[in-house]
Scaffold this motif. Structure first.
Motif, PDB file in Angstrom:
ATOM      1  N   LEU A   1      -1.742   8.388   2.541  1.00 38.65           N
ATOM      2  CA  LEU A   1      -0.914   8.630   1.352  1.00 38.65           C
ATOM      3  C   LEU A   1       0.480   9.147   1.708  1.00 38.65           C
ATOM      4  N   THR A   2       0.582   9.840   2.849  1.00 33.72           N
ATOM      5  CA  THR A   2       1.876  10.434   3.190  1.00 33.72           C
ATOM      6  C   THR A   2       2.695   9.561   4.132  1.00 33.72           C
TER       7      THR A   2
ATOM      8  N   GLU B   1       7.398   2.608  -4.478  1.00 35.45           N
ATOM      9  CA  GLU B   1       6.609   1.549  -3.827  1.00 35.45           C
ATOM     10  C   GLU B   1       5.108   1.853  -3.904  1.00 35.45           C
ATOM     11  N   ALA B   2       4.747   3.125  -3.741  1.00 36.36           N
ATOM     12  CA  ALA B   2       3.327   3.519  -3.852  1.00 36.36           C
ATOM     13  C   ALA B   2       2.834   3.289  -5.277  1.00 36.36           C
ATOM     14  N   VAL B   3       3.694   3.596  -6.250  1.00 36.02           N
ATOM     15  CA  VAL B   3       3.290   3.418  -7.643  1.00 36.02           C
ATOM     16  C   VAL B   3       3.140   1.918  -7.957  1.00 36.02           C
ATOM     17  N   ARG B   4       4.035   1.105  -7.364  1.00 35.75           N
ATOM     18  CA  ARG B   4       3.881  -0.349  -7.525  1.00 35.75           C
ATOM     19  C   ARG B   4       2.536  -0.810  -6.966  1.00 35.75           C
TER      20      ARG B   4
ATOM     21  N   LEU C   1      -7.302   6.080  -8.713  1.00 38.38           N
ATOM     22  CA  LEU C   1      -6.649   5.267  -7.689  1.00 38.38           C
ATOM     23  C   LEU C   1      -5.300   5.927  -7.449  1.00 38.38           C
ATOM     24  N   GLY C   2      -5.193   6.673  -6.339  1.00 41.04           N
ATOM     25  CA  GLY C   2      -4.050   7.560  -6.156  1.00 41.04           C
ATOM     26  C   GLY C   2      -2.993   7.045  -5.205  1.00 41.04           C
ATOM     27  N   GLY C   3      -1.753   7.300  -5.577  1.00 37.84           N
ATOM     28  CA  GLY C   3      -0.620   7.035  -4.704  1.00 37.84           C
ATOM     29  C   GLY C   3       0.449   8.056  -5.034  1.00 37.84           C
ATOM     30  N   SER C   4       1.398   8.261  -4.130  1.00 30.25           N
ATOM     31  CA  SER C   4       2.430   9.268  -4.383  1.00 30.25           C
ATOM     32  C   SER C   4       3.177   8.987  -5.683  1.00 30.25           C
TER      33      SER C   4
END
Ligand code: TXA
Ligand code: MG
Length: 362
Positions: free
Chosen positions: A24-25, A49-52, A41-44
């Motif tokens: 994640l980091t 880009e992580a949210v995409r 379903l986790g992202g920063s």
């Protein structure tokens, strides 16, 4: 970093947590993880880009905003809120009572917010919660990253309450799922807006309306409950409302206020010329359907949804998915009382149902 790493169950090793936190980091990949409500379903939340990657993996419409998960109020202040910003007083009692836990609140955001604009999907607010699940909190604390996390199902599917559900929907699309066993609450968090007057219950969930009235303080005694559905063109307070949701492949029919369960089922099948010999039928029972196994023909799958709203919450999404695994064509579900935990269950059921049968007498 938050220095208090919550106690980790033996379900997920410290090593697995470190691998997921590292992912994640250091990448824009997203990770499936357990919360007390449903798998997320986790992202920063701070990285476009992580949210995409989240929207892509789920195939989620991009105008439906995401909830940001933090491990502590300290992290919320350090990572998201403007310096010196005070959380509105309307939330203080609720936070004291229900955080960490299944309560999501809305806070204002402005242009300068570090939260990705893709998380808030053009809303003037950001939805935030602190999950109580030790694995969720450890993951967020270890990565020291607020995680945008929708439920970890493919868009429109029932939310996942077990790691295997996430695997089923998202295999090949995400690198890791942390398996924390079955979720104890089983429906998503309650979303409230305390920025408006009177405050609003945008989505019923793991914290009941009764609990909000009991603990929220005077302003919450006039809480307005948002409409269950909205047409596609209507501007809505909580964008999730307008989408098809929680749908298994089978057709779901919801029975409410039916005096005699067996008679109601028999009448429905006769009226619609449905034969249990050609249609694979499942019956989910809460109370009046207790003897539903006695109706003519074979019911392919028969399950207890639960005698209380809380039991039904824990079972609902798992049973909807089980019905698909059994190749069920038609699910007949007996509704529960719309009080306490039952309100969230009925909200999910009415969205899953193609048809509602009301008050058929014997
Ligand atoms: O229990 C939960 O809340 C789970 C776990 C993973 O924490 N998450 C979850 O996320 O249910 P999701 O994305 O499936 O649902 C988020 C809901 C949607 O109905 C969305 O429209 C609403 O919260 N929401 C998010 N941000 C919002 C905002 N700024 N204003 C209004 N509604 C918002
Ligand atoms: Mg969802």
């Amino acid at each position: 970093k938050d220095d208090v790493l919550p106690h980790i169950t033996d379900k997920v090793s410290a090593e697995s947590l470190r691998i997921a936190a590292h992912e994640l980091t250091t990448t824009t990949n997203v990770v499936g993880f357990p919360t007390e409500t449903v798998y997320g379903l986790g992202g920063s939340a701070l990285n476009d880009e992580a949210v995409r990657s989240i929207y892509r993996a789920k195939n989620r419409p991009s105008d439906n905003p995401l909830i940001v998960h933090v491990s502590s109020i300290d992290q919320l202040k350090r990572k998201i809120l403007p310096a010196g910003y005070e959380i509105p007083a309307a939330y203080h009692k609720l936070i004291e009572q229900f955080w960490p836990g299944p309560l999501t609140i809305l806070l204002p955001v402005d242009e300068a917010s570090p939260v990705s604009k893709l998380v808030t999907a053009n809303q003037p607010t950001v939805a935030v919660r602190i999950p109580s699940h030790p694995i969720a909190r450890a993951l967020i604390a270890l990565s020291d990253t607020p995680l945008a996390a929708p439920s970890a199902n493919a868009s429109t599917r029932p939310s996942p309450t077990m790691a295997s559900h996430v695997y089923h929907d998202l295999q090949g699309k995400i690198p890791y799922i942390l398996d924390g066993g079955p979720c104890t609450v089983g429906v998503e968090s309650t979303v409230v807006d305390g920025l408006c007057k009177p405050p609003m219950l945008l989505r019923p969930g793991g914290v009941s309306m009764e609990e909000i009235l009991l603990h929220g303080g005077p302003e919450w005694s006039h809480t307005v409950v948002a409409k269950k559905t909205a047409s596609a063109s209507e501007p809505v307070r909580t964008p999730g409302m307008k989408y098809r949701h929680y749908s298994p492949t089978a057709k779901v029919v919801l029975f409410i206020h039916c005096g005699d369960g067996i008679a109601a089922i028999a009448k429905y099948l006769t009226d619609n010329q449905i034969s249990a010999h050609t249609t694979k039928i499942a019956v989910f029972k809460s109370s009046k359907f207790a003897g539903a196994d006695q109706i003519s023909g074979d019911i392919a799958m028969e399950r207890e949804l639960g005698r209380t709203g809380q039991e039904a919450s824990r079972n609902l999404f798992r049973l909807l998915r089980e019905a698909d695994e059994h190749g069920i064509d038609l699910i007949l579900v007996e509704g529960v009382e719309e009080t306490d935990a039952g309100l969230a269950v009925m909200n999910r059921l009415s969205k899953a149902a193609m048809e509602t049968v009301e008050g058929v007498e014997a």
